[in-house]
Design an enzyme around this catalytic site. Structure first.
Site, PDB file in Angstrom:
ATOM      1  N   HIS A 274     -57.144  70.992   7.114  1.00  0.00           N
ATOM      2  CA  HIS A 274     -58.610  71.034   7.105  1.00  0.00           C
ATOM      3  C   HIS A 274     -59.027  71.508   5.710  1.00  0.00           C
ATOM      4  O   HIS A 274     -58.750  70.853   4.723  1.00  0.00           O
ATOM      5  CB  HIS A 274     -59.045  71.971   8.238  1.00  0.00           C
ATOM      6  CG  HIS A 274     -60.506  71.966   8.563  1.00  0.00           C
ATOM      7  ND1 HIS A 274     -61.398  71.088   8.031  1.00  0.00           N
ATOM      8  CD2 HIS A 274     -61.232  72.767   9.397  1.00  0.00           C
ATOM      9  CE1 HIS A 274     -62.603  71.329   8.510  1.00  0.00           C
ATOM     10  NE2 HIS A 274     -62.533  72.362   9.343  1.00  0.00           N
ATOM     11  N   HIS A 313     -58.588  60.507   6.878  1.00  0.00           N
ATOM     12  CA  HIS A 313     -59.598  61.290   7.598  1.00  0.00           C
ATOM     13  C   HIS A 313     -59.656  60.815   9.027  1.00  0.00           C
ATOM     14  O   HIS A 313     -59.519  59.615   9.277  1.00  0.00           O
ATOM     15  CB  HIS A 313     -60.975  61.127   6.934  1.00  0.00           C
ATOM     16  CG  HIS A 313     -61.917  62.208   7.295  1.00  0.00           C
ATOM     17  ND1 HIS A 313     -62.644  62.170   8.464  1.00  0.00           N
ATOM     18  CD2 HIS A 313     -62.218  63.377   6.684  1.00  0.00           C
ATOM     19  CE1 HIS A 313     -63.362  63.273   8.531  1.00  0.00           C
ATOM     20  NE2 HIS A 313     -63.122  64.028   7.472  1.00  0.00           N
ATOM     21  N   ASP A 369     -61.551  66.283  -0.382  1.00  0.00           N
ATOM     22  CA  ASP A 369     -60.675  67.257  -1.037  1.00  0.00           C
ATOM     23  C   ASP A 369     -59.871  66.683  -2.184  1.00  0.00           C
ATOM     24  O   ASP A 369     -59.225  67.418  -2.921  1.00  0.00           O
ATOM     25  CB  ASP A 369     -59.707  67.861  -0.004  1.00  0.00           C
ATOM     26  CG  ASP A 369     -60.442  68.799   0.920  1.00  0.00           C
ATOM     27  OD1 ASP A 369     -61.311  69.522   0.435  1.00  0.00           O
ATOM     28  OD2 ASP A 369     -60.139  68.809   2.120  1.00  0.00           O
TER      29      ASP A 369
HETATM   30  N1  CMC Z   1     -50.522  60.502   3.732  1.00  0.00           N
HETATM   31  C1  CMC Z   1     -49.657  59.635   4.297  1.00  0.00           C
HETATM   32  N2  CMC Z   1     -49.774  59.134   5.537  1.00  0.00           N
HETATM   33  C2  CMC Z   1     -50.845  59.550   6.239  1.00  0.00           C
HETATM   34  C3  CMC Z   1     -51.801  60.450   5.735  1.00  0.00           C
HETATM   35  C4  CMC Z   1     -51.614  60.924   4.425  1.00  0.00           C
HETATM   36  N3  CMC Z   1     -52.484  61.769   3.879  1.00  0.00           N
HETATM   37  N4  CMC Z   1     -52.749  60.680   6.682  1.00  0.00           N
HETATM   38  C5  CMC Z   1     -52.406  59.949   7.741  1.00  0.00           C
HETATM   39  N5  CMC Z   1     -51.249  59.259   7.472  1.00  0.00           N
HETATM   40  C6  CMC Z   1     -50.582  58.287   8.360  1.00  0.00           C
HETATM   41  C7  CMC Z   1     -49.853  58.993   9.494  1.00  0.00           C
HETATM   42  O1  CMC Z   1     -48.513  59.269   9.159  1.00  0.00           O
HETATM   43  C8  CMC Z   1     -49.987  57.965  10.597  1.00  0.00           C
HETATM   44  O2  CMC Z   1     -49.043  56.945  10.352  1.00  0.00           O
HETATM   45  P1  CMC Z   1     -48.269  56.205  11.586  1.00  0.00           P
HETATM   46  O3  CMC Z   1     -49.375  55.495  12.336  1.00  0.00           O
HETATM   47  O4  CMC Z   1     -47.270  55.319  10.954  1.00  0.00           O
HETATM   48  O5  CMC Z   1     -47.649  57.330  12.412  1.00  0.00           O
HETATM   49  C9  CMC Z   1     -51.373  57.369  10.394  1.00  0.00           C
HETATM   50  O6  CMC Z   1     -51.610  57.507   8.978  1.00  0.00           O
HETATM   51  C10 CMC Z   1     -52.470  58.056  11.194  1.00  0.00           C
HETATM   52  O7  CMC Z   1     -52.425  59.465  10.891  1.00  0.00           O
HETATM   53  P2  CMC Z   1     -52.868  60.624  11.900  1.00  0.00           P
HETATM   54  O8  CMC Z   1     -52.087  61.851  11.561  1.00  0.00           O
HETATM   55  O9  CMC Z   1     -52.815  60.104  13.298  1.00  0.00           O
HETATM   56  O10 CMC Z   1     -54.374  60.807  11.494  1.00  0.00           O
HETATM   57  P3  CMC Z   1     -55.299  62.000  11.966  1.00  0.00           P
HETATM   58  O11 CMC Z   1     -56.638  61.406  12.156  1.00  0.00           O
HETATM   59  O12 CMC Z   1     -54.705  62.756  13.099  1.00  0.00           O
HETATM   60  O13 CMC Z   1     -55.265  62.968  10.705  1.00  0.00           O
HETATM   61  C11 CMC Z   1     -55.774  64.021   8.658  1.00  0.00           C
HETATM   62  C12 CMC Z   1     -56.280  63.091   9.775  1.00  0.00           C
HETATM   63  C13 CMC Z   1     -56.946  64.299   7.682  1.00  0.00           C
HETATM   64  C14 CMC Z   1     -55.317  65.352   9.253  1.00  0.00           C
HETATM   65  C15 CMC Z   1     -54.605  63.314   7.915  1.00  0.00           C
HETATM   66  O14 CMC Z   1     -55.050  62.100   7.348  1.00  0.00           O
HETATM   67  C16 CMC Z   1     -53.970  64.204   6.848  1.00  0.00           C
HETATM   68  O15 CMC Z   1     -53.085  65.006   7.162  1.00  0.00           O
HETATM   69  N6  CMC Z   1     -54.418  64.063   5.557  1.00  0.00           N
HETATM   70  C17 CMC Z   1     -53.915  64.922   4.505  1.00  0.00           C
HETATM   71  C18 CMC Z   1     -54.612  66.278   4.552  1.00  0.00           C
HETATM   72  C19 CMC Z   1     -56.058  66.184   4.097  1.00  0.00           C
HETATM   73  O16 CMC Z   1     -56.367  65.576   3.072  1.00  0.00           O
HETATM   74  N7  CMC Z   1     -56.953  66.836   4.839  1.00  0.00           N
HETATM   75  C20 CMC Z   1     -58.386  66.945   4.468  1.00  0.00           C
HETATM   76  C21 CMC Z   1     -59.259  66.226   5.439  1.00  0.00           C
HETATM   77  S1  CMC Z   1     -60.951  66.043   4.838  1.00  0.00           S
HETATM   78  C22 CMC Z   1     -61.597  67.639   4.718  1.00  0.00           C
HETATM   79  C23 CMC Z   1     -61.553  68.443   5.953  1.00  0.00           C
HETATM   80  O17 CMC Z   1     -61.635  67.960   7.084  1.00  0.00           O
HETATM   81  O18 CMC Z   1     -61.463  69.657   5.814  1.00  0.00           O
END
Ligand code: CMC
Length: 437
Positions: A274, A313, A369
């Site tokens: 987050h 996201h 971010d």
């Molecule tokens: N790098 C590589 N692969 C990714 C990433 C990433 N940053 N984010 C998602 N994926 C892949 C993930 O491995 C999955 O692949 P597969 O379908 O093959 O298993 C697919 O994309 C869907 O990911 P998810 O984990 O189901 O997505 P989510 O909606 O649960 O997670 C998230 C959203 C923001 C937690 C995630 O994208 C992430 O960890 N990003 C990096 C951390 C980040 O930048 N966070 C800030 C978010 S914006 C500000 C805030 O909210 O505070």
């Protein structure tokens, strides 16, 4: 009838019909504002729950604060597009808008500004006895979470959450004291004396003065940097039902006082998935080290070794409108500070990722971010202050949610579970236990 009412009425005509295959019974559920009422569903199917641990398919609230359309990259506070607010407004005005629902008139704004400025001081005991009791290398987010919770003990009247004047006072105090607590945590971590708020300065200029002032009688920050911080604060002020707002609403639904609920929301924000992501982005860019290492790093991410921080996201599947504004803000900051040397690596990462099917097919784009940390670093903030900089403005969004929730007389948040543990069994005396039971 307004356009909004028109949309609502059209939506009521939509419905879905669910058949219970065990009994053949059917129920028609109207779709209102894009949602079906879970209460109607559960009356029809008692004991059958929606299994949705991350709330990915659940609308946890009806809210009039922030509208977010992830597919179209839209973000609006109380109906006003984020792009217009970032261009024309300032953080304190946006905080008023979030809390009160309308932009202030000139006199309302002056009163609000005056009230905030006159609540920036913190009790001497919070600083001297409490914050200075931390270990010298305490993370400022840990200090902030604890200091916010401690504030509830300094304002015991805050428990009276149903008296509007009392609640409004705590809202003003919390918004006003965030920069003071944040800068205090930083000064302590570097062994510098605490700087008291300066009532002659505006919100962001005052924060920068509390951060950087040394011996000068008055610290006047560069106006371009003050404005950049103001824009970043506007962009971070709210983001509807994200993890920390959900924590705020959940704790608030138990009628905990606003300081305790804000401490819980701040703890949620601390996580690297987050608000901690901006810190993680900078660590990642530093680790990559040079422009040439970008393709190899991307290959590692694709192979499942870590994530591309600042990408992806839960809601935005097109682009994050805040990221576009931040990129412009970065240019304005770098003109004053000089370019952050990590910028080239970030730009290359974005270019490579946006041309790669792994990221494109998963709809992974830079989020807020990805660039904010580069700006903070160029402005001189240390890494572990980045999430604190996110928390300072987000407190106004959290409080808007808290106030809305109380106004809705919401029930306590109490989800159900599907039990997957051991079936009923008899207690086994300690001497009769084998390692397996
Ligand atoms: N790098 C590589 N692969 C990714 C990433 C990433 N940053 N984010 C998602 N994926 C892949 C993930 O491995 C999955 O692949 P597969 O379908 O093959 O298993 C697919 O994309 C869907 O990911 P998810 O984990 O189901 O997505 P989510 O909606 O649960 O997670 C998230 C959203 C923001 C937690 C995630 O994208 C992430 O960890 N990003 C990096 C951390 C980040 O930048 N966070 C800030 C978010 S914006 C500000 C805030 O909210 O505070």
């Amino acid at each position: 009838m307004t356009a909004r009412d028109g949309r609502r009425m059209a939506a009521v005509a939509d419905s879905i019909t669910i058949t219970d295959n065990r009994s053949g019974q059917q129920v028609e559920l109207p779709i209102v504002n894009g949602a079906i009422d879970a209460k109607t569903f559960s009356k029809f199917l008692p004991g059958v729950w929606f299994l949705d641990p991350s709330f990915g398919a659940t609308a946890a609230a009806e809210s009039a604060i922030t509208e977010l359309d992830g597919e179209r990259g839209i973000l609006r506070y109380r109906g006003y597009p984020i792009e217009q607010l970032a261009e024309h407004s300032n953080y304190l005005e946006v905080a008023y808008l979030l809390i009160h629902g309308e932009l202030p008139t000139a006199s309302q704004f002056e009163q609000w500004r005056f009230d905030i400025i006159h609540h920036t001081f913190i009790h001497e005991n919070v600083r001297k006895r409490f914050m200075e009791g931390f270990h010298h290398d305490a993370h400022p987010m840990g200090m902030l979470v604890s200091a916010l919770a401690a504030l509830s003990t300094f304002y015991p009247e805050a428990k009276d959450i149903h008296t509007p004047d009392v609640l409004s006072k705590q809202i003003v105090r919390l918004i006003a004291k965030m920069p003071t607590l944040a800068a205090g945590a930083y000064r302590f971590s570097v062994g510098m004396p605490f700087v008291y708020p300066d009532n002659s300065l505006d919100f962001c200029a005052n924060f920068l003065s509390m951060m950087w002032k040394i011996a000068e009688p008055r610290y006047d920050a560069n106006p371009a940097l003050v404005r950049a911080l103001d824009v970043l604060f506007i962009l971070h002020a709210d983001h509807e039902q994200n993890c920390s707002a959900t924590a705020m609403r959940t704790v608030g639904s138990a009628h905990a006082d606003p300081y305790s609920a804000t401490a819980a929301a701040t703890a949620a924000l601390y996580g690297p998935r987050h608000g901690g992501a901006n810190e993680a982005v900078l660590k990642m860019l530093t680790e990559i080290g040079s422009y040439e290492n970008v393709p190899a790093f991307i290959d590692q991410v694709k192979a499942g070794n870590g994530r591309l921080q600042g990408f992806g996201h839960r809601v935005y599947k097109n682009y994050d409108p805040r990221a576009a504004i931040i990129k412009k803000t970065a240019d304005a900051v770098f003109e004053v500070t000089g370019k952050n040397p990590l910028l080239d690596i970030a730009l290359k990462l974005e270019e490579v990722a946006l041309a790669d099917d792994y990221f494109v097919s998963r709809k992974l784009y830079p989020n807020v971010d990805f660039y904010s940390g580069l700006i903070y670093q160029a402005m001189g903030f240390p890494l572990d202050m980045f999430t604190v900089l996110f928390a300072i403005p987000r407190v106004s969004g959290w409080l808007a949610h808290y106030k809305e929730l109380l106004g809705q007389d919401a029930r306590i948040a109490r989800p159900r579970q599907t039990y997957i543990g051991a079936p009923a069994r008899d207690y086994v005396a300690v001497g009769d236990r084998s390692p397996l039971n």
